[in-house]
Design an enzyme around this catalytic site. Structure first.
Site, PDB file in Angstrom:
ATOM      1  N   SER A   1       0.706  -9.984  -0.795  1.00 40.08           N
ATOM      2  CA  SER A   1       0.120  -8.838  -0.990  1.00 40.08           C
ATOM      3  C   SER A   1       0.616  -8.161   0.693  1.00 40.08           C
ATOM      4  O   SER A   1       0.849  -6.920   0.858  1.00 40.08           O
ATOM      5  CB  SER A   1      -0.776  -8.266  -1.538  1.00 40.08           C
TER       6      SER A   1
ATOM      7  N   LYS B   1       0.372  -0.717  -0.216  1.00 37.15           N
ATOM      8  CA  LYS B   1       0.452   0.022   0.181  1.00 37.15           C
ATOM      9  C   LYS B   1       0.723   1.506   0.038  1.00 37.15           C
ATOM     10  O   LYS B   1       0.505   2.369  -0.736  1.00 37.15           O
ATOM     11  CB  LYS B   1      -1.263  -0.058   1.431  1.00 37.15           C
TER      12      LYS B   1
END
Length: 387
Positions: free
Chosen positions: A289, A39
């Site tokens: 991720s 992110k």
């Protein structure tokens, strides 16, 4: 733009997954990225693109975890004031980390939708710029750098598998990869209990779903973004779904075989590989991720994963209530090499006869075959199992 900000995360080979798939499988370790997930890439690109006037007004975001930390660190690195709204029940480690990265944290709402509404109201009242977690071109561009790194680190890649929530990471990776290597297949993965893309792709437009239920909070999104949907529909070759059992098994595999701490959303590509390994053309790159998982949740997930893999066995048996009955039972289990984790002993229940006692056992085993061996040993010793 991201040089010196985000890390070019490692690419680790997985011998176990390679054996299942029948071709090389590599893990792209964004769980080792700054703030513990990809992110930071999109958040930094988005905030860096703001005008001086917008930066002066500050930024605001809503998130239960990874996006919150990415925005907090990106804003701090760029000297921008940030406010992050998080749900009241957000895990304490994630709240603490977001504050440590420099954001003002405000706890509001019981679910992310309520938190999101509060952040948007704050933006309207103060003029702060709302940083969407996925549905903005700059966010998508930042996440796309994961795809560029994959092509540099594994130029022979044929399939990239990536988790999908709102679609920012999948859209960015697909855009970057398809522009340079249109022959590479990009496969998205959603949790079956929060799969908004399959019905949306079938309808040809973003469709909202309700009743979301998954441990993978990083991809727990009820509706695709307007920007991300168009890109996923055009560029992602396929979107699959995985079950909660497959997610927990994947997380356990990452921990045991790869020695990597991965959150459920980050383990979703591995879950897809475990579910149908022969359907992927290799070499394969699975994008892990994120690795921000609450320790208490990790404990529950590991137990769930071990149960799904036949490593836990729960049994209920009726015994005659006499001295030594429980010791005899435990002796049988010891001979079968089953490790007793917990014993429940019930004497007072209307279902039981006057001389009966119910014993509930939680055992650690060595796999499905060993579970069968334990059951066989109990049957041969004369015990009746009510599972």
């Amino acid at each position: 733009m991201l040089s010196g900000v985000s890390r070019a995360t490692a690419m680790e080979g997985s011998r176990y997954l390679s054996g299942l798939v029948g071709a090389p499988v590599h893990l792209k370790c964004e769980n080792l990225q700054r703030t513990g997930s990809f992110k930071i890439r999109g958040a930094y690109v988005r905030i860096a693109g703001l005008s001086a006037r917008e930066r002066a007004a500050g930024v605001v975001a809503a998130s239960a975890g990874n996006h919150a930390q990415g925005v907090a660190l990106a804003a701090s690195l760029l000297g921008v004031r940030s406010t992050v709204f998080m749900p009241v029940g957000a895990p304490l480690p994630k709240v603490a980390a977001t504050r440590e990265y420099g954001a003002e944290v405000r706890l509001h709402g019981q679910v992310v939708d309520e938190t999101l509404a509060a952040a948007q109201e704050y933006a309207h009242e103060t003029g702060a710029v709302f940083i969407h977690p996925f549905d903005h071109p700059d966010i998508i561009a930042g996440q796309g750098t994961v795809g560029l790194e994959i092509l540099e680190q594994c130029p022979e890649v044929r399939t990239i598998v990536v988790g999908v929530g709102g679609g920012g990471l999948a859209a960015g990776v697909a855009l970057a990869v398809k522009a340079l290597r249109p022959d590479v297949k990009v496969v998205g993965v959603q949790a079956a209990g929060a799969a908004c893309y399959p019905p949306s792709l079938a309808a040809g437009r973003p469709v909202a779903i309700e009743g979301l239920s998954t441990m993978a909070d990083g991809i727990k999104v009820g509706r695709p973004g307007e920007v991300t949907f168009g890109m996923v529909a055009a560029l992602v070759d396929e979107v699959r779904t995985v079950t909660e059992g497959q997610l927990s098994s994947a997380l356990l595999l990452c921990l045991e075989r790869a020695k990597l701490v991965v959150e459920p959303a980050g383990a979703s590509p591995v879950a897809a590989l475990l579910a149908d390994p022969e359907s992927f053309q290799g070499p394969v790159v699975a994008v892990l991720s994120g690795g921000n998982v609450d320790p208490l949740l990790m404990q529950r997930i590991l137990r769930h994963g071990m149960a799904a893999g036949g490593r836990y066995l729960s049994l209920r048996l009726l015994l005659t209530d006499r001295p030594g009955a429980l010791a005899t039972l435990l002796g049988v289990l010891s001979q079968a090499d089953a490790n007793v984790l917990d014993v429940g002993h019930v004497r007072t229940d209307p279902r039981l006869g006057l001389t009966e006692v119910e014993v509930e056992l939680h055992l650690e085993t060595q796999g499905p075959a060993h579970c069968d061996e334990v059951r066989t040993a109990l049957h041969e010793a004369g015990y009746v199992i009510a599972e």
